[in-house]
Design a protein around this motif. Structure first.
Motif, mmCIF file in Angstrom:
data_model
loop_
_atom_site.group_PDB
_atom_site.id
_atom_site.type_symbol
_atom_site.label_atom_id
_atom_site.label_comp_id
_atom_site.label_asym_id
_atom_site.label_seq_id
_atom_site.Cartn_x
_atom_site.Cartn_y
_atom_site.Cartn_z
ATOM 1 N N GLN A 104 53.008 69.340 35.377
ATOM 2 C CA GLN A 104 52.483 68.980 34.226
ATOM 3 C C GLN A 104 51.119 67.974 34.237
ATOM 4 O O GLN A 104 50.641 68.037 33.316
ATOM 5 C CB GLN A 104 53.604 68.112 33.608
ATOM 6 C CG GLN A 104 53.892 66.904 34.541
ATOM 7 C CD GLN A 104 54.850 65.614 33.888
ATOM 8 O OE1 GLN A 104 54.581 65.137 33.071
ATOM 9 N NE2 GLN A 104 56.110 65.931 34.420
ATOM 10 N N THR A 105 50.782 67.748 35.546
ATOM 11 C CA THR A 105 49.495 67.287 35.515
ATOM 12 C C THR A 105 48.142 68.230 35.085
ATOM 13 O O THR A 105 47.094 67.694 34.686
ATOM 14 C CB THR A 105 49.051 66.631 36.975
ATOM 15 O OG1 THR A 105 49.310 67.915 37.767
ATOM 16 C CG2 THR A 105 50.005 65.520 37.200
ATOM 17 N N ARG A 106 48.762 69.430 34.954
ATOM 18 C CA ARG A 106 47.676 70.653 34.728
ATOM 19 C C ARG A 106 47.504 70.886 33.329
ATOM 20 O O ARG A 106 47.169 72.002 32.638
ATOM 21 C CB ARG A 106 47.775 71.548 35.528
ATOM 22 C CG ARG A 106 47.074 71.139 36.801
ATOM 23 C CD ARG A 106 46.722 72.474 38.063
ATOM 24 N NE ARG A 106 48.032 72.897 38.645
ATOM 25 C CZ ARG A 106 48.274 73.836 39.056
ATOM 26 N NH1 ARG A 106 47.208 74.727 39.013
ATOM 27 N NH2 ARG A 106 49.234 73.952 39.782
ATOM 28 N N GLN A 118 52.222 77.563 40.207
ATOM 29 C CA GLN A 118 52.492 77.289 41.336
ATOM 30 C C GLN A 118 51.413 78.185 42.447
ATOM 31 O O GLN A 118 51.669 77.720 43.546
ATOM 32 C CB GLN A 118 53.919 77.349 41.685
ATOM 33 C CG GLN A 118 54.899 76.415 40.811
ATOM 34 C CD GLN A 118 56.335 76.614 40.654
ATOM 35 O OE1 GLN A 118 56.698 77.401 41.475
ATOM 36 N NE2 GLN A 118 56.868 76.041 39.569
ATOM 37 N N GLN A 119 51.030 79.188 41.833
ATOM 38 C CA GLN A 119 50.456 79.992 42.789
ATOM 39 C C GLN A 119 48.877 80.031 42.522
ATOM 40 O O GLN A 119 48.015 80.538 43.502
ATOM 41 C CB GLN A 119 50.828 81.661 42.356
ATOM 42 C CG GLN A 119 52.274 81.699 42.260
ATOM 43 C CD GLN A 119 52.474 83.104 41.693
ATOM 44 O OE1 GLN A 119 51.449 83.932 41.212
ATOM 45 N NE2 GLN A 119 53.645 83.538 41.316
ATOM 46 N N ASN A 127 38.820 66.005 31.124
ATOM 47 C CA ASN A 127 39.163 65.819 32.561
ATOM 48 C C ASN A 127 39.707 67.029 33.149
ATOM 49 O O ASN A 127 40.682 67.146 33.930
ATOM 50 C CB ASN A 127 40.304 64.757 32.985
ATOM 51 C CG ASN A 127 40.222 64.453 34.353
ATOM 52 O OD1 ASN A 127 39.231 64.760 35.149
ATOM 53 N ND2 ASN A 127 41.418 63.835 35.114
ATOM 54 N N ILE A 128 38.914 68.365 32.850
ATOM 55 C CA ILE A 128 39.104 69.601 33.157
ATOM 56 C C ILE A 128 37.944 69.965 34.072
ATOM 57 O O ILE A 128 37.000 70.009 33.424
ATOM 58 C CB ILE A 128 39.360 70.591 32.167
ATOM 59 C CG1 ILE A 128 40.531 70.216 31.137
ATOM 60 C CG2 ILE A 128 39.491 71.947 32.632
ATOM 61 C CD1 ILE A 128 40.716 71.179 30.192
ATOM 62 N N PRO A 129 38.291 70.392 35.398
ATOM 63 C CA PRO A 129 37.117 70.795 36.219
ATOM 64 C C PRO A 129 36.466 71.977 35.704
ATOM 65 O O PRO A 129 37.000 72.777 35.144
ATOM 66 C CB PRO A 129 37.662 71.085 37.687
ATOM 67 C CG PRO A 129 39.058 70.354 37.587
ATOM 68 C CD PRO A 129 39.611 70.178 36.104
ATOM 69 N N LEU A 182 44.536 76.822 38.039
ATOM 70 C CA LEU A 182 44.910 77.168 36.536
ATOM 71 C C LEU A 182 45.279 75.833 35.741
ATOM 72 O O LEU A 182 45.828 74.867 36.066
ATOM 73 C CB LEU A 182 46.011 77.904 36.613
ATOM 74 C CG LEU A 182 46.731 78.503 35.278
ATOM 75 C CD1 LEU A 182 45.759 79.246 34.572
ATOM 76 C CD2 LEU A 182 48.146 79.441 35.389
ATOM 77 N N MET A 183 44.913 75.850 34.520
ATOM 78 C CA MET A 183 45.338 74.844 33.598
ATOM 79 C C MET A 183 45.666 75.236 32.264
ATOM 80 O O MET A 183 45.002 76.325 31.582
ATOM 81 C CB MET A 183 43.992 73.552 33.490
ATOM 82 C CG MET A 183 43.742 73.031 34.742
ATOM 83 S SD MET A 183 42.578 71.611 34.452
ATOM 84 C CE MET A 183 43.679 70.464 33.858
#
Length: 380
Positions: A254-256, A225-226, A193-195, A230-231
């Motif tokens: 943490q969802t990423r 946060q910026q 589930n990574i775009p 990013l994952m």
């Protein structure tokens, strides 16, 4: 037929590092592999006799003495021509047992020095063990030129007894496995589930402090946060640090985070990544770095011995001082925001990985070492 015994603590080491050598050596030698029971399914398909012993990775005095006696009895019965040891515990036990039973060729490969990040008596004792291994072995291999220099400078092994095979690493990189793979990139991202548009930073290795996991978590938390695209993908067994701890450190982001506990196919996850990160405090050689490089993934890694051989700083990746979270964050940010730089480094990384670290070339050279010893023994 002449015989070789490989001894390593865990099957994962055999699978990741030794399989190419074992498969090639089995064409001309009777090959035996000794390791412990963990993840023994990784030994499937290896053309060797497998002996599983309950060798523990951490110090365990009574168990270690028992394992030493088992190895002595085994080596005395089998009368191997060559014993080749890997990893700290099995290097010490394997070389001592081989010396006691007068195995004529005793080869040890130093992967990375456990004592490098220790202090006080622990450092002194662990370093003494490595010195003992150096005395017991007939041949000592370092996995990188910078590791060789480190061991010599620390007085562990004399320079005239220490060698590096090829440009470094244990087994090199196999381009038939490690290469850019767009279908696999899409599949892995879909499964996790990574775009497809996301920028993925990948870590492959054990989750522990020496690998710099806490530093990576802190850097990711700041960058995420910026950068909403990013994952962070972590692939490796939990050791000292759990994935839940990483999640706690990155609470707001943490969802990423994505986590895969273990894989026999790291190349699939490398194909899905954009940047490879190894913020380690100690490495003999950054094999995962050149594997990722062969997949076209530039690296951000700590500037320590071992890793400096795997990364050409400014060309195939960026190095930063180990433990410097701000420098790690800035290095990641530079690659994340400069697509052209990432592409240039990706192309350079592929070329360097395949030209300097071919698994075929390294296997050929290690077999030449075995053959030379056997021929010398036969002439005596």
């Amino acid at each position: 037929m002449k015989s070789i015994c490989y001894i390593a603590t865990i099957p994962a080491v055999v699978h990741a590092f030794l399989r190419p050598h074992i498969q090639a050596a089995s064409q001309r030698y009777a090959v035996t592999v000794i390791c412990n029971f963990s993840d023994k399914q990784l030994l499937q398909g290896i053309n060797a006799r497998i002996i599983l012993l309950p060798i523990q990775r951490k110090p365990a005095f009574c168990s270690d003495i028992f394992m030493l006696l088992k190895l002595v009895m085994l080596f005395r019965r089998e009368r191997f021509d060559i014993v080749h040891s890997h990893m700290p515990k099995t290097s010490l036990l394997g070389m001592l047992a081989a010396w006691l039973t007068r195995v004529p060729v005793r080869i040890n490969t130093f992967h990375g020095e456990v004592w490098a990040t220790k202090r006080g008596w622990k450092r002194a004792v662990l370093k003494l063990f490595d010195r003992l291994v150096g005395l017991l072995a007939t041949d000592i291999l370092a996995v990188s030129p910078s590791q060789r220099d480190y061991l010599v400078n620390e007085g562990v092994v004399p320079a005239n007894k220490l060698m590096v095979i090829g440009a470094g690493s244990v087994c090199g990189v196999d381009p038939s496995r490690f290469h850019a793979n767009m279908p696999m990139r899409q599949l892995i991202r879909q499964n996790l589930n990574i775009p497809l548009a996301a920028k993925v930073v990948l870590f492959v290795g054990r989750l522990n402090r020496d690998k710099g996991m806490l530093d990576l978590a802190a850097a990711f938390n700041t960058l995420a946060q910026q950068n909403s695209e990013l994952m962070l993908l972590l692939v490796g067994a939990e050791e000292e640090i759990t994935f839940s701890q990483i999640q706690h450190l990155c609470q707001s982001e943490q969802t990423r985070l994505r986590y895969v506990s273990f894989t026999a196919t790291p190349e699939h996850y490398m194909a899905a990544a954009d940047i490879f990160c190894l913020p380690s405090y100690r490495e003999g050689f950054g094999l995962t770095i050149i594997e990722a490089a062969a997949c076209g993934i530039p690296a951000v890694a700590s500037n320590i011995y071992g890793i400096t051989d795997a990364v050409a700083d400014g060309k195939t990746g960026l190095l930063f001082p180990a433990g410097d979270i701000k420098a790690l964050t800035n290095a990641l940010l530079k690659l994340l925001t400069d697509k052209q730089l990432r592409q240039q480094m990706a192309e350079a990384a592929i070329q360097r990985a395949l030209s300097l670290f071919s698994s075929e070339q390294l296997t050929r050279e290690i077999l030449a070492l075995y053959d030379d010893h056997i021929q010398t023994k036969e002439r005596l």
